[in-house]
Write an enzyme that holds these catalytic residues in place. Structure first.
Site, PDB file in Angstrom:
ATOM      1  N   HIS A 153      -4.119  -4.737   4.965  1.00 30.49           N
ATOM      2  CA  HIS A 153      -4.947  -3.493   4.785  1.00 30.49           C
ATOM      3  C   HIS A 153      -6.198  -3.063   5.328  1.00 30.49           C
ATOM      4  O   HIS A 153      -7.162  -4.136   4.698  1.00 30.49           O
ATOM      5  CB  HIS A 153      -4.715  -2.619   3.757  1.00 30.49           C
ATOM      6  CG  HIS A 153      -5.475  -3.149   2.352  1.00 30.49           C
ATOM      7  ND1 HIS A 153      -4.414  -3.464   1.272  1.00 30.49           N
ATOM      8  CD2 HIS A 153      -6.074  -3.098   2.023  1.00 30.49           C
ATOM      9  CE1 HIS A 153      -5.748  -3.743  -0.100  1.00 30.49           C
ATOM     10  NE2 HIS A 153      -7.061  -3.573   1.129  1.00 30.49           N
TER      11      HIS A 153
ATOM     12  N   ASN B 244      -2.614  -8.334   2.451  1.00 29.49           N
ATOM     13  CA  ASN B 244      -1.050  -7.339   3.366  1.00 29.49           C
ATOM     14  C   ASN B 244      -1.838  -7.316   4.405  1.00 29.49           C
ATOM     15  O   ASN B 244      -0.831  -6.098   4.803  1.00 29.49           O
ATOM     16  CB  ASN B 244      -0.669  -6.636   2.477  1.00 29.49           C
ATOM     17  CG  ASN B 244      -1.499  -5.522   1.350  1.00 29.49           C
ATOM     18  OD1 ASN B 244      -2.725  -5.104   2.510  1.00 29.49           O
ATOM     19  ND2 ASN B 244      -0.825  -5.009   0.933  1.00 29.49           N
TER      20      ASN B 244
ATOM     21  N   GLU C  97      -2.004   1.349   3.421  1.00 34.74           N
ATOM     22  CA  GLU C  97      -1.433   0.101   2.732  1.00 34.74           C
ATOM     23  C   GLU C  97      -0.389   0.296   3.946  1.00 34.74           C
ATOM     24  O   GLU C  97       0.353   1.095   4.737  1.00 34.74           O
ATOM     25  CB  GLU C  97      -0.510   0.615   1.567  1.00 34.74           C
ATOM     26  CG  GLU C  97      -1.149   0.789   0.488  1.00 34.74           C
ATOM     27  CD  GLU C  97      -2.056  -1.048  -0.201  1.00 34.74           C
ATOM     28  OE1 GLU C  97      -1.885  -1.480   0.637  1.00 34.74           O
ATOM     29  OE2 GLU C  97      -2.490  -0.812  -1.171  1.00 34.74           O
TER      30      GLU C  97
ATOM     31  N   ASP D  25     -13.419   4.879   1.233  1.00 32.37           N
ATOM     32  CA  ASP D  25     -11.814   5.096   0.156  1.00 32.37           C
ATOM     33  C   ASP D  25     -12.795   5.260  -1.177  1.00 32.37           C
ATOM     34  O   ASP D  25     -13.936   5.025  -1.493  1.00 32.37           O
ATOM     35  CB  ASP D  25     -11.111   3.786   0.469  1.00 32.37           C
ATOM     36  CG  ASP D  25     -11.013   2.308  -0.301  1.00 32.37           C
ATOM     37  OD1 ASP D  25     -12.802   2.657  -0.237  1.00 32.37           O
ATOM     38  OD2 ASP D  25     -10.774   1.797   0.642  1.00 32.37           O
TER      39      ASP D  25
END
Ligand code: GLP
Length: 245
Positions: free
Chosen positions: A140, A138, A145, A69
Protein backbone atom coordinates in the site's frame (compact mmCIF):
# COMPACT_ATOMS: atom_id res chain seq x y z
CA UNK A 1 9.33 4.75 -17.81
CA UNK A 2 11.92 3.02 -15.68
CA UNK A 3 11.97 3.65 -11.96
CA UNK A 4 15.29 4.93 -10.63
CA UNK A 5 16.37 2.53 -7.89
CA UNK A 6 19.22 3.14 -5.45
CA UNK A 7 20.28 0.57 -2.85
CA UNK A 8 22.25 1.76 0.18
CA UNK A 9 24.40 -0.47 2.38
CA UNK A 10 23.52 1.57 5.46
CA UNK A 11 19.81 1.76 6.25
CA UNK A 12 19.98 5.37 7.45
CA UNK A 13 21.54 6.43 4.16
CA UNK A 14 18.29 5.59 2.31
CA UNK A 15 16.41 8.05 4.53
CA UNK A 16 19.17 10.64 4.34
CA UNK A 17 19.19 10.41 0.55
CA UNK A 18 15.45 11.17 0.68
CA UNK A 19 16.25 14.34 2.64
CA UNK A 20 18.82 15.32 0.01
CA UNK A 21 16.21 15.03 -2.74
CA UNK A 22 13.66 17.03 -0.74
CA UNK A 23 16.30 19.60 0.19
CA UNK A 24 17.41 19.90 -3.43
CA UNK A 25 13.83 20.53 -4.49
CA UNK A 26 13.46 23.22 -1.80
CA UNK A 27 16.66 24.94 -2.89
CA UNK A 28 15.60 24.89 -6.56
CA UNK A 29 12.06 26.06 -5.75
CA UNK A 30 11.68 27.71 -2.32
CA UNK A 31 7.87 27.72 -2.62
CA UNK A 32 7.73 23.99 -3.31
CA UNK A 33 4.69 21.94 -2.42
CA UNK A 34 5.60 18.67 -0.74
CA UNK A 35 3.48 15.61 -0.15
CA UNK A 36 4.62 14.05 3.11
CA UNK A 37 4.33 10.58 4.63
CA UNK A 38 4.18 9.11 8.10
CA UNK A 39 5.29 5.73 9.44
CA UNK A 40 8.67 4.76 10.81
CA UNK A 41 10.42 4.89 7.43
CA UNK A 42 10.57 8.68 6.87
CA UNK A 43 11.75 9.45 10.42
CA UNK A 44 15.42 9.44 9.35
CA UNK A 45 14.55 11.70 6.44
CA UNK A 46 12.84 14.18 8.75
CA UNK A 47 15.79 14.09 11.20
CA UNK A 48 18.14 14.89 8.37
CA UNK A 49 15.89 17.69 7.08
CA UNK A 50 15.86 19.21 10.59
CA UNK A 51 19.65 19.02 10.65
CA UNK A 52 19.90 20.69 7.24
CA UNK A 53 17.52 23.38 8.49
CA UNK A 54 19.58 23.93 11.66
CA UNK A 55 22.63 24.23 9.43
CA UNK A 56 20.79 27.03 7.57
CA UNK A 57 20.77 25.04 4.33
CA UNK A 58 16.97 24.97 4.13
CA UNK A 59 14.29 27.59 4.62
CA UNK A 60 10.68 26.42 5.01
CA UNK A 61 9.15 29.88 5.06
CA UNK A 62 7.55 29.54 1.62
CA UNK A 63 7.02 25.77 1.63
CA UNK A 64 3.55 24.16 1.64
CA UNK A 65 2.89 20.56 2.70
CA UNK A 66 0.07 18.07 2.25
CA UNK A 67 0.19 14.85 4.21
CA UNK A 68 -0.90 11.63 2.59
CA UNK A 69 -3.37 10.45 5.16
CA UNK A 70 -4.90 10.53 8.62
CA UNK A 71 -6.81 8.06 10.77
CA UNK A 72 -10.57 8.55 10.98
CA UNK A 73 -11.79 9.05 14.54
CA UNK A 74 -8.58 10.33 16.09
CA UNK A 75 -8.53 13.99 17.07
CA UNK A 76 -5.48 15.88 15.78
CA UNK A 77 -4.01 16.08 19.28
CA UNK A 78 -4.32 12.30 19.91
CA UNK A 79 -0.87 10.88 20.52
CA UNK A 80 -1.17 8.49 17.56
CA UNK A 81 -2.71 10.90 15.08
CA UNK A 82 -0.57 11.63 12.07
CA UNK A 83 -0.87 15.32 12.94
CA UNK A 84 0.85 14.68 16.27
CA UNK A 85 3.43 12.53 14.51
CA UNK A 86 4.28 15.25 11.99
CA UNK A 87 4.64 17.89 14.70
CA UNK A 88 6.88 15.67 16.80
CA UNK A 89 9.05 14.45 13.95
CA UNK A 90 9.31 17.53 11.75
CA UNK A 91 7.05 20.56 11.93
CA UNK A 92 7.96 21.66 15.48
CA UNK A 93 11.60 21.89 14.42
CA UNK A 94 11.47 23.79 11.13
CA UNK A 95 10.22 27.24 10.22
CA UNK A 96 7.17 26.12 8.25
CA UNK A 97 4.15 28.45 8.54
CA UNK A 98 1.33 26.64 10.42
CA UNK A 99 -1.19 27.65 7.76
CA UNK A 100 0.97 25.98 5.09
CA UNK A 101 0.56 22.55 6.74
CA UNK A 102 -2.29 20.37 5.48
CA UNK A 103 -3.37 17.05 6.97
CA UNK A 104 -6.80 15.48 6.40
CA UNK A 105 -9.15 16.02 9.34
CA UNK A 106 -9.91 12.59 10.77
CA UNK A 107 -12.68 14.08 12.91
CA UNK A 108 -14.55 15.75 10.05
CA UNK A 109 -18.29 15.34 10.50
CA UNK A 110 -18.64 14.53 6.83
CA UNK A 111 -15.53 12.56 5.81
CA UNK A 112 -16.68 12.47 2.17
CA UNK A 113 -16.81 16.26 2.02
CA UNK A 114 -13.43 16.46 3.78
CA UNK A 115 -11.93 14.20 1.09
CA UNK A 116 -13.26 16.40 -1.71
CA UNK A 117 -12.11 19.58 0.04
CA UNK A 118 -8.62 18.11 0.55
CA UNK A 119 -8.33 17.17 -3.10
CA UNK A 120 -9.46 20.68 -4.09
CA UNK A 121 -6.90 22.32 -1.77
CA UNK A 122 -4.08 20.36 -3.39
CA UNK A 123 -5.28 21.40 -6.83
CA UNK A 124 -5.73 25.04 -5.86
CA UNK A 125 -2.24 25.13 -4.33
CA UNK A 126 -0.92 24.17 -7.76
CA UNK A 127 -0.27 20.45 -7.28
CA UNK A 128 2.49 18.56 -5.49
CA UNK A 129 6.07 19.06 -6.64
CA UNK A 130 7.56 16.16 -4.70
CA UNK A 131 5.66 13.38 -2.98
CA UNK A 132 7.48 11.37 -0.32
CA UNK A 133 6.21 7.81 0.15
CA UNK A 134 6.82 4.76 2.26
CA UNK A 135 5.27 1.41 1.39
CA UNK A 136 3.18 -1.01 3.42
CA UNK A 137 4.09 -4.70 3.68
CA UNK A 138 1.14 -5.40 1.39
CA UNK A 139 2.24 -2.82 -1.20
CA UNK A 140 0.00 0.00 0.00
CA UNK A 141 0.95 3.63 -0.54
CA UNK A 142 -0.63 6.24 1.70
CA UNK A 143 -3.53 4.09 2.87
CA UNK A 144 -4.41 2.80 -0.60
CA UNK A 145 -4.91 -0.83 0.29
CA UNK A 146 -4.80 -3.77 -2.14
CA UNK A 147 -8.08 -3.75 -4.01
CA UNK A 148 -9.75 -4.70 -7.30
CA UNK A 149 -9.43 -1.15 -8.63
CA UNK A 150 -7.07 1.77 -8.19
CA UNK A 151 -8.92 4.36 -6.07
CA UNK A 152 -8.04 7.61 -7.70
CA UNK A 153 -8.88 10.58 -5.50
CA UNK A 154 -8.69 11.34 -1.77
CA UNK A 155 -11.13 8.95 -0.14
CA UNK A 156 -12.14 7.15 3.02
CA UNK A 157 -10.51 3.73 3.39
CA UNK A 158 -11.26 0.62 5.41
CA UNK A 159 -7.86 -0.49 6.65
CA UNK A 160 -6.83 -4.06 5.86
CA UNK A 161 -6.18 -6.58 8.63
CA UNK A 162 -2.51 -6.61 7.63
CA UNK A 163 -2.22 -2.84 8.04
CA UNK A 164 -4.09 -2.85 11.34
CA UNK A 165 -1.73 -5.55 12.59
CA UNK A 166 1.36 -3.70 11.31
CA UNK A 167 0.27 -0.45 12.97
CA UNK A 168 -0.83 -2.07 16.25
CA UNK A 169 2.73 -1.62 17.59
CA UNK A 170 2.00 2.09 18.01
CA UNK A 171 -1.16 1.60 20.10
CA UNK A 172 -1.51 0.31 23.67
CA UNK A 173 -3.97 -2.36 22.47
CA UNK A 174 -4.57 -3.70 18.94
CA UNK A 175 -8.29 -2.94 19.41
CA UNK A 176 -7.41 0.77 19.63
CA UNK A 177 -6.06 0.92 16.05
CA UNK A 178 -8.57 2.89 13.98
CA UNK A 179 -10.34 0.85 11.31
CA UNK A 180 -10.59 3.67 8.79
CA UNK A 181 -8.49 6.46 7.38
CA UNK A 182 -8.69 9.32 4.93
CA UNK A 183 -6.04 8.92 2.26
CA UNK A 184 -4.93 10.64 -0.90
CA UNK A 185 -5.85 8.35 -3.76
CA UNK A 186 -3.47 6.67 -6.13
CA UNK A 187 -4.47 9.26 -8.74
CA UNK A 188 -3.70 12.11 -6.33
CA UNK A 189 -0.25 10.62 -5.71
CA UNK A 190 0.36 10.00 -9.43
CA UNK A 191 -0.28 13.68 -10.20
CA UNK A 192 2.81 14.69 -8.20
CA UNK A 193 5.58 15.95 -10.47
CA UNK A 194 8.17 13.81 -8.75
CA UNK A 195 7.94 10.90 -6.31
CA UNK A 196 10.51 9.60 -3.82
CA UNK A 197 9.69 6.25 -2.20
CA UNK A 198 11.77 4.90 0.67
CA UNK A 199 11.66 1.29 1.87
CA UNK A 200 13.92 -0.33 4.42
CA UNK A 201 14.02 -3.69 6.16
CA UNK A 202 13.35 -7.25 5.07
CA UNK A 203 9.60 -7.13 5.73
CA UNK A 204 9.29 -4.73 2.78
CA UNK A 205 11.29 -6.88 0.34
CA UNK A 206 8.30 -8.67 -1.21
CA UNK A 207 6.28 -5.48 -1.62
CA UNK A 208 9.28 -3.74 -3.21
CA UNK A 209 9.76 -6.56 -5.73
CA UNK A 210 6.03 -6.53 -6.59
CA UNK A 211 6.10 -2.74 -6.98
CA UNK A 212 9.15 -2.69 -9.23
CA UNK A 213 8.96 -5.95 -11.16
CA UNK A 214 5.42 -7.22 -10.79
CA UNK A 215 2.45 -6.53 -13.04
CA UNK A 216 0.65 -3.19 -12.63
CA UNK A 217 -2.10 -4.47 -10.40
CA UNK A 218 -4.30 -2.76 -7.80
CA UNK A 219 -3.57 -5.74 -5.55
CA UNK A 220 -0.16 -4.05 -5.19
CA UNK A 221 -1.14 -0.35 -5.28
CA UNK A 222 2.51 0.78 -5.44
CA UNK A 223 2.93 -1.02 -8.80
CA UNK A 224 1.18 1.93 -10.51
CA UNK A 225 4.38 3.91 -9.87
CA UNK A 226 5.95 2.01 -12.78
CA UNK A 227 3.91 4.28 -15.04
CA UNK A 228 5.05 7.57 -13.45
CA UNK A 229 7.87 9.38 -15.28
CA UNK A 230 9.89 10.57 -12.26
CA UNK A 231 10.09 8.09 -9.38
CA UNK A 232 13.18 7.47 -7.27
CA UNK A 233 13.11 4.40 -5.03
CA UNK A 234 15.59 4.47 -2.12
CA UNK A 235 16.22 1.09 -0.50
CA UNK A 236 18.50 -0.52 2.01
CA UNK A 237 20.02 -3.90 1.16
CA UNK A 238 17.37 -5.85 3.13
CA UNK A 239 14.46 -4.26 1.27
CA UNK A 240 16.12 -5.01 -2.07
CA UNK A 241 16.78 -8.74 -1.67
CA UNK A 242 13.71 -10.01 -3.55
CA UNK A 243 14.52 -7.95 -6.67
CA UNK A 244 15.72 -10.09 -9.53
CA UNK A 245 18.73 -8.64 -11.32
C1 GLP B 1 1.23 3.43 7.17
C2 GLP B 1 1.15 4.72 6.33
C3 GLP B 1 1.98 4.64 5.08
C4 GLP B 1 3.33 4.06 5.39
C5 GLP B 1 3.17 2.64 5.85
C6 GLP B 1 4.49 1.97 6.22
O1 GLP B 1 0.14 2.58 7.06
N1 GLP B 1 -0.18 5.12 6.00
O2 GLP B 1 2.08 5.94 4.52
O3 GLP B 1 4.14 4.07 4.23
O4 GLP B 1 2.32 2.60 6.98
O5 GLP B 1 4.89 2.32 7.51
P1 GLP B 1 6.33 2.09 8.09
O6 GLP B 1 7.21 3.11 7.46
O7 GLP B 1 6.19 2.31 9.56
O8 GLP B 1 6.72 0.71 7.74
Amino acid sequence: MKLIIRVFERTENAGQAGAMLIGGQMIRKPDSIFGLATGSTPVTTYKQLIKMTDDKLLDWNRVTTFNLDEYVGLPGDHEQSYKTFMKAKLFDFVNIRPEAIHIPDGMAEDPGAECMAYERKIREAGGIDLQLLGIGRNGHIGFNEPSDVFKTLTHCVDLSDDTIEANARFFSQPSRVPRQAISMGVGTIMKAWQIVLIATGSDKARAVAAMVQGPIDPQCPASILQTHPRVTVLLDRAASVALSR
